[in-house]
Design a protein around this motif. Structure first.
Motif, PDB file in Angstrom:
ATOM      1  N   UNK A 206     -43.058 -72.486  11.885  1.00  0.00           N
ATOM      2  CA  UNK A 206     -42.069 -73.451  12.369  1.00  0.00           C
ATOM      3  C   UNK A 206     -41.976 -73.582  13.890  1.00  0.00           C
ATOM      4  N   UNK A 207     -42.517 -72.570  14.586  1.00  0.00           N
ATOM      5  CA  UNK A 207     -42.389 -72.596  16.047  1.00  0.00           C
ATOM      6  C   UNK A 207     -43.493 -73.379  16.750  1.00  0.00           C
ATOM      7  N   UNK A 208     -44.427 -73.929  15.963  1.00  0.00           N
ATOM      8  CA  UNK A 208     -45.547 -74.603  16.625  1.00  0.00           C
ATOM      9  C   UNK A 208     -45.234 -76.035  17.015  1.00  0.00           C
ATOM     10  N   UNK A 209     -45.451 -76.313  18.264  1.00  0.00           N
ATOM     11  CA  UNK A 209     -45.229 -77.662  18.782  1.00  0.00           C
ATOM     12  C   UNK A 209     -46.286 -77.988  19.819  1.00  0.00           C
TER      13      UNK A 209
ATOM     14  N   UNK B 110     -50.631 -78.595   9.569  1.00  0.00           N
ATOM     15  CA  UNK B 110     -51.335 -77.481   8.940  1.00  0.00           C
ATOM     16  C   UNK B 110     -50.858 -76.144   9.519  1.00  0.00           C
ATOM     17  N   UNK B 111     -50.555 -76.117  10.805  1.00  0.00           N
ATOM     18  CA  UNK B 111     -49.991 -74.902  11.413  1.00  0.00           C
ATOM     19  C   UNK B 111     -48.658 -74.546  10.750  1.00  0.00           C
ATOM     20  N   UNK B 112     -47.856 -75.549  10.493  1.00  0.00           N
ATOM     21  CA  UNK B 112     -46.534 -75.305   9.929  1.00  0.00           C
ATOM     22  C   UNK B 112     -46.599 -74.789   8.498  1.00  0.00           C
ATOM     23  N   UNK B 113     -47.716 -75.043   7.824  1.00  0.00           N
ATOM     24  CA  UNK B 113     -47.842 -74.537   6.448  1.00  0.00           C
ATOM     25  C   UNK B 113     -48.069 -73.028   6.464  1.00  0.00           C
TER      26      UNK B 113
ATOM     27  N   UNK C 213     -41.492 -81.656  12.881  1.00  0.00           N
ATOM     28  CA  UNK C 213     -42.569 -81.451  11.902  1.00  0.00           C
ATOM     29  C   UNK C 213     -42.090 -80.519  10.783  1.00  0.00           C
ATOM     30  N   UNK C 214     -41.354 -79.492  11.167  1.00  0.00           N
ATOM     31  CA  UNK C 214     -40.859 -78.529  10.175  1.00  0.00           C
ATOM     32  C   UNK C 214     -39.903 -79.212   9.190  1.00  0.00           C
ATOM     33  N   UNK C 215     -38.961 -79.960   9.726  1.00  0.00           N
ATOM     34  CA  UNK C 215     -37.979 -80.626   8.859  1.00  0.00           C
ATOM     35  C   UNK C 215     -38.681 -81.651   7.970  1.00  0.00           C
ATOM     36  N   UNK C 216     -39.643 -82.379   8.535  1.00  0.00           N
ATOM     37  CA  UNK C 216     -40.387 -83.368   7.742  1.00  0.00           C
ATOM     38  C   UNK C 216     -41.093 -82.682   6.567  1.00  0.00           C
ATOM     39  N   UNK C 217     -41.663 -81.520   6.834  1.00  0.00           N
ATOM     40  CA  UNK C 217     -42.376 -80.800   5.781  1.00  0.00           C
ATOM     41  C   UNK C 217     -41.411 -80.418   4.657  1.00  0.00           C
ATOM     42  N   UNK C 218     -40.249 -79.902   5.042  1.00  0.00           N
ATOM     43  CA  UNK C 218     -39.246 -79.525   4.039  1.00  0.00           C
ATOM     44  C   UNK C 218     -38.804 -80.750   3.228  1.00  0.00           C
ATOM     45  N   UNK C 219     -38.664 -81.863   3.906  1.00  0.00           N
ATOM     46  CA  UNK C 219     -38.237 -83.092   3.210  1.00  0.00           C
ATOM     47  C   UNK C 219     -39.281 -83.535   2.189  1.00  0.00           C
TER      48      UNK C 219
END
Ligand code: ADP
Ligand code: MG
Length: 554
Positions: free
Chosen positions: A480-483, A472-475, A420-426
């Motif tokens: 980044x640690x949320x899974x 939304x957590x990752x924002x 999810x983190x990498x997708x957000x950065x992309x």
């Protein structure tokens, strides 16, 4: 391939019965096949994933949730399906863990590319976008990672626990015991070179025998050889063994003598035999003289040589595999000898105990209690063949995960958090890049999120809702640690839960998934030279491999 000009049009001369798919039709078929294959393994992902039972034509049964194994056992014939099998195999070879993730990401990369093709985006633009996305994804992965070292037992144990956690091979206590064995083995064979640690996984031998139970699986500080002592008169157990490794035969080559000697009388026969016997006795004597009391021979040992070795109290094992000889050398420090005249006391290796033991009715040779061996064994037991096989696959994954974590020295959080983190950065990067590639990069980001979606699904959570919450957590700060906590069906801090995985597992999965999907997208012409069945029609469909697939091998 022969081509000729006809009325200004290119005609491909195909043999009778050959079939051909061109352009969009080829792409669409390939995408459908790729996605279908990936879908098979999707439900096995994670600790809540399910197993598959595969039955071969001969009725052999395999029960597993290991992505690589499932794909291999499926015996797929379609070339695109084979590329996906290759993805799993590459992942298995390069890291050992993360095969299912690699394959399902490749499947979604293909499916999303299909949607872009439908929107009229040319394959070249998709491929460019995917290549950019891969590079940026690897950067983002690196940024999301943290350090781990060989001395970080706590973290290594967590990595091992997560890796084995998704295998159905027994209770948590059993799994914890198994991961301890693996970490012990890895530490034992690791070689430190300054700050760099290397681990040659080939020197952690997994030897298995069905029988007993998984809990009987044991670490051996040395090598276990699936052979028996050559002669009943030899000792079955030798303490403080002085070991010789011979890459020769203790036999007389028949061709040397047959042609030259013509025997005409019984006396001559006797003389000839005693000549042979003497040569064999000499061989045995040279071994005895070196003070070796255990000898492993890569080739055969003549009965006469066995007799003399037995008489001298030497234990001998014959026809030992070359790979086992290398392991023995690494474990005992013995030098491999190719001529008996070279054999000297300083070439001998050491083991505290070499012993033949009967395991489930078969003899095995335990070479153990070695001094700081750089080659060790994990002896796998299991009540059934299927159980022992799955333990072997699980341990291969754990060995791969832990050693890559140590070698690369970095880990990331699991449970879908990193994807999810990498997708957000992309997605951020995509807007900067713009154009058609932007859409491809977004499609790539979506494809990575197949991992959290599959994990949510396996836990019985709504995949889309979960993904929305995760995003939304990752924002938020330190998001980044949320899974996904698959046991509590909630979103949680993966670092705190100890759900961590080696960076290399994720990086390799993204790399091989991209490579495979790109090489499949490049194909716009599928020519089958065997049979007339269309390629999607199941086994035996496509024979030929169009040049566009060459991209897989690197
Ligand atoms: P692979 O073949 O890709 O390794 P696995 O079946 O081993 O497939 O599943 C790995 C996935 O499961 C990873 O995304 C990992 O983060 C996730 N996972 C493993 N254990 C847990 C856990 N306890 N909680 C949440 N996710 C987990
Ligand atoms: Mg795994």
């Amino acid at each position: 391939m022969a081509e000729n000009q006809l009325g200004g049009q290119q005609y491909l001369v195909l043999p009778e019965g050959a079939s051909r798919l061109l352009g969009k039709e080829a792409q669409r078929t390939n995408i459908a096949v790729g996605y279908a294959v990936a879908s098979v393994v999707k439900t096995t992902l994670g600790p809540k994933g399910m197993d598959k039972m595969l039955v071969s034509e001969l009725g052999d049964i395999v029960i597993t949730n290991d992505g690589a194994t499932i794909l291999e056992e499926m015996n797929v014939e379609h070339p695109v399906a084979k590329i996906l099998v290759e993805v799993a195999k590459t992942q298995d070879k390069e890291v050992g863990d993360g095969t299912t993730s690699a394959v399902i990401i490749a499947g979604d990369l293909l499916r999303n590319a299909g949607n872009l093709l439908d929107m009229g985006i040319p394959p070249a633009a998709i491929i460019r976008g995917y290549d950019i996305a891969r590079e940026k994804a690897l950067e983002a992965l690196q940024n999301a990672s943290s350090t781990v070292t060989i001395d970080d037992s706590d973290k290594l144990e967590k990595i091992a626990k997560i890796s084995i956690g998704s295998k159905n091979i027994g209770s948590d206590a059993t799994k914890a015991a198994l991961t301890k064995l693996v970490i012990q083995a890895i530490k034992q064979v690791s070689v430190k070179n300054g700050s760099k640690v290397t681990i040659d996984k080939d020197f952690i031998k997994l030897e298995k025998k069905e029988g007993g139970s998984i809990e009987d699986t044991a670490f051996i500080n040395g090598v276990l050889i699936d052979k028996e002592v050559a002669h009943p008169g030899m000792p079955k157990s030798v303490k403080n063994a002085a070991i010789a490794l011979l890459d020769i035969a203790l036999e007389i080559e028949k061709t040397e003598t047959d042609a030259k000697i013509e025997i005409t009388s019984p006396e001559q026969m006797q003389a000839f035999l005693s000549q042979e016997e003497k040569m064999l006795k000499d061989m045995a004597d040279k071994i005895v003289k070196s003070k070796a009391n255990v000898v492993f021979v890569q080739k055969g040992i003549d009965d006469v040589a066995q007799h003399y070795l037995a008489k001298a109290g030497v234990m001998a094992v014959r026809r030992v595999k070359k790979s086992d000889m290398e392991k023995l050398s690494k474990a005992t420090g013995a030098r491999m000898i190719t001529s008996l005249d070279d054999l000297d006391a300083k070439d001998l290796g050491f083991a505290g105990l070499v012993e033949e033991r009967k395991i489930s009715g078969e003899q095995m040779i335990f070479v153990e209690k070695c001094k700081d061996p750089k080659s060790v064994t994990i002896f796998i037991r299991g009540g059934t063949k299927q159980a022992a096989d799955e333990v072997e696959r699980a341990l291969t994954d754990v060995i791969g995960a832990v050693s890559s974590a140590i070698e690369i020295g970095r880990y990331v959080t699991g449970g879908g958090s990193t994807e999810v983190e990498v997708a957000m950065k992309l997605r951020d990067i995509a807007t900067d890049i713009g154009g058609r590639e932007q859409l491809a990069i977004q499609a790539f980001a979506d494809a990575l999120e197949v991992v959290p979606k599959a994990l949510a699904d396996s836990a019985g959570m709504d995949p889309i809702d979960t993904l929305v919450q995760l995003r939304s957590k990752h924002k938020g700060k330190d998001g980044r640690i949320y899974g996904i906590d698959v046991y509590k069906n909630s979103i949680s801090d993966m670092e705190r839960l100890g759900v961590i995985e080696p960076l290399k597992v994720k990086a390799q999965a993204i790399s091989s998934a991209t490579e495979a999907s790109v090489s499949i997208l490049r194909i716009d012409d599928m020519i089958s030279s065997k049979g007339t069945r269309p390629p999607a029609g199941g086994p035996g469909g496509m024979g030929g491999m169009p040049g566009g697939m060459g991209g897989m091998e690197d």
